[in-house]
Design a protein around this motif. Sequence first.
Motif, PDB file in Angstrom:
ATOM      1  N   LEU A 100       0.831  -1.203   0.000  1.00 55.57           N
ATOM      2  CA  LEU A 100       0.000   0.000   0.000  1.00 55.57           C
ATOM      3  C   LEU A 100       0.862   1.247   0.000  1.00 55.57           C
ATOM      4  CD1 LEU A 100      -2.692  -1.167   2.569  1.00 55.57           C
ATOM      5  CD2 LEU A 100      -2.757  -1.319   0.078  1.00 55.57           C
ATOM      6  N   LEU A 101       0.227   2.379  -0.154  1.00 56.04           N
ATOM      7  CA  LEU A 101       0.946   3.648  -0.134  1.00 56.04           C
ATOM      8  C   LEU A 101       1.776   3.737   1.136  1.00 56.04           C
ATOM      9  CD1 LEU A 101      -2.054   5.877  -1.239  1.00 56.04           C
ATOM     10  CD2 LEU A 101      -0.160   5.103  -2.675  1.00 56.04           C
ATOM     11  N   PRO A 102       3.006   4.254   1.049  1.00 50.90           N
ATOM     12  CA  PRO A 102       3.896   4.244   2.222  1.00 50.90           C
ATOM     13  C   PRO A 102       3.373   5.032   3.423  1.00 50.90           C
ATOM     14  CG  PRO A 102       4.912   5.375   0.358  1.00 50.90           C
ATOM     15  CD  PRO A 102       3.613   4.823  -0.119  1.00 50.90           C
ATOM     16  N   ASP A 103       2.570   6.043   3.194  1.00 52.61           N
ATOM     17  CA  ASP A 103       2.064   6.848   4.305  1.00 52.61           C
ATOM     18  C   ASP A 103       0.706   6.356   4.822  1.00 52.61           C
ATOM     19  OD1 ASP A 103       0.761   7.577   1.979  1.00 52.61           O
ATOM     20  OD2 ASP A 103       0.561   9.677   2.567  1.00 52.61           O
ATOM     21  N   ARG A 104       0.221   5.235   4.296  1.00 55.21           N
ATOM     22  CA  ARG A 104      -1.093   4.701   4.668  1.00 55.21           C
ATOM     23  C   ARG A 104      -0.953   3.844   5.920  1.00 55.21           C
ATOM     24  NH1 ARG A 104      -6.104   4.241   5.417  1.00 55.21           N
ATOM     25  NH2 ARG A 104      -7.496   4.005   3.657  1.00 55.21           N
ATOM     26  N   HIS A 105      -1.604   4.272   7.004  1.00 52.57           N
ATOM     27  CA  HIS A 105      -1.566   3.494   8.237  1.00 52.57           C
ATOM     28  C   HIS A 105      -2.551   2.331   8.127  1.00 52.57           C
ATOM     29  CE1 HIS A 105      -1.160   2.393  12.387  1.00 52.57           C
ATOM     30  NE2 HIS A 105      -2.479   2.393  12.479  1.00 52.57           N
TER      31      HIS A 105
END
Length: 128
Positions: free
Chosen positions: A49-54
């Motif tokens: 997933l997107l790297p900044d997606r928690h």
Amino acid sequence: MQNSKPVIFIGAGDAICGEAIRIFAKASTIPIVLADTDEDALRRVAASLLPDRHVTIRKVDLFDPNALRSVIADAALVIQGAQPYYRTSTPVLTVCIDAKVPYLDYSDDVHSTQESLALHERAKKEGV
């Protein structure tokens, strides 16, 4: 949206479910919980997933109603993607109805679809 209820993906280690998760993660900031029996698969999906997606991962035996209930408590929505659907849809849907949590699946299996439809009236009575 940090305080909003999460969307729980059951069977998140599955390839089809993984694609649904990636699409959802790009389109929304709602918290995501990935649940499956395979923690390594959950880590791979989370890493894709997107790297900044928690994202939170939870190992769960979906045939253990108490464990499943614990994972889905306070969810905004449960998306059931665990296969084989003819074995997994009814246990997940039943716990969701009991917990009054909205449920969605994308099963193409006739048997599981018929079982889900058979639970429809109960879900309506429970307000789900």
